[in-house]
Enzyme design. Structure first.
Site, mmCIF file in Angstrom:
data_model
loop_
_atom_site.group_PDB
_atom_site.id
_atom_site.type_symbol
_atom_site.label_atom_id
_atom_site.label_comp_id
_atom_site.label_asym_id
_atom_site.label_seq_id
_atom_site.Cartn_x
_atom_site.Cartn_y
_atom_site.Cartn_z
ATOM 1 N N SER A 131 0.863 -1.183 0.000
ATOM 2 C CA SER A 131 0.000 0.000 0.000
ATOM 3 C C SER A 131 0.894 1.226 0.000
ATOM 4 C CB SER A 131 -0.877 -0.001 1.258
ATOM 5 O OG SER A 131 -1.466 1.263 1.486
ATOM 6 N N TYR A 144 -2.230 0.345 10.610
ATOM 7 C CA TYR A 144 -2.209 -0.216 9.262
ATOM 8 C C TYR A 144 -0.860 0.042 8.604
ATOM 9 C CZ TYR A 144 -3.535 -0.930 4.354
ATOM 10 O OH TYR A 144 -3.597 -1.374 3.052
#
Length: 229
Positions: A131, A144
């Site tokens: 990501s 995250y």
């Protein structure tokens, strides 16, 4: 015909990759969190095999795999599954950290450990769908981003360790992609979700398939995908 094991094939980028590889006749092994989900994935991709293992409980993956038939050969291992839960670090409880670290980092490491013999035998390819948060962390993305920064470290270490064995390792860093995960993020952010504003999962799937289709004399280490609009 190549054989691929895919996590996260139920939606978003993982579903797009599974459709692409299934359509061209490759053999798929789809990891599902439970038997019901495995049945759904098998129905969606006729001829595909399934494995059951809960990424949220990586300590039990070894037990689960020991009770199932593992592939004898594997050309690529595609880690695409992931979860996200936003919140300021001052409010995040250990459970939230554990959930994201388990699914996004520890489970991929454990699955890779189990399948390295097959990948070495075929001089295969491991792809980690990371990501943009794996490259920089923003406010309320701490847990995250930590899991995804860790995933980058896992990929980089694995690449250096397995290079002598001919195993290629690629990290893909998509920007915001139209997916159920993105819908959840927008809900947590209190924003309207408009899928057309983000990358189509099919576009990210194109980059992943390109990476695994490269001839053996080339390897993409890191691939960043950003919205073109």
């Amino acid at each position: 015909m190549a054989t691929h094991l895919i996590t996260g094939a139920g939606s978003g980028i993982g579903a797009a990759v599974a459709r692409r590889l299934h359509a061209r006749g490759d053999e798929l092994i789809l990891l599902a969190r439970d038997a019901g989900r495995a049945k759904e994935l098998a129905a969606r991709h006729p001829g595909a095999r399934t494995l059951v293992g809960d990424l949220a409980d990586p300590d039990r993956l070894s037990w689960a795999f020991d009770k199932q038939s593992m592939p004898d050969r594997l050309d690529s291992l595609l880690h695409i599954a992931g979860i996200v839960d936003l919140g300021p670090i001052g409010e995040l409880r250990p459970k939230t950290w554990h959930q994201q670290l388990n699914v996004n980092l520890i489970a991929p490491a454990e699955i890779t450990r189990h399948l390295l013999p097959q990948l070495r035998a075929s001089r295969g390819h491991v792809v980690f769908v990371n990501s943009g948060a794996g490259l920089s962390a923003h406010a309320e993305w701490g847990a995250y981003a930590a899991s995804k920064h860790g995933l980058k470290a896992l990929a980089d270490s694995l690449r250096n360790e397995e290079h002598p064995n001919g195993v290629r390792v690629t990290s893909v860093y998509p920007g915001r992609t139209a997916s159920p995960m993105q819908a959840k993020v927008h809900s947590q952010e209190g924003k309207e979700y408009v899928p057309a504003r983000f990358i189509d999962p099919e576009s990210v799937a194109t980059t992943i398939v390109m990476a695994i289709d490269l001839p053996p004399d080339a390897e993409v280490n890191d691939l960043t995908v950003r919205p073109g609009k």
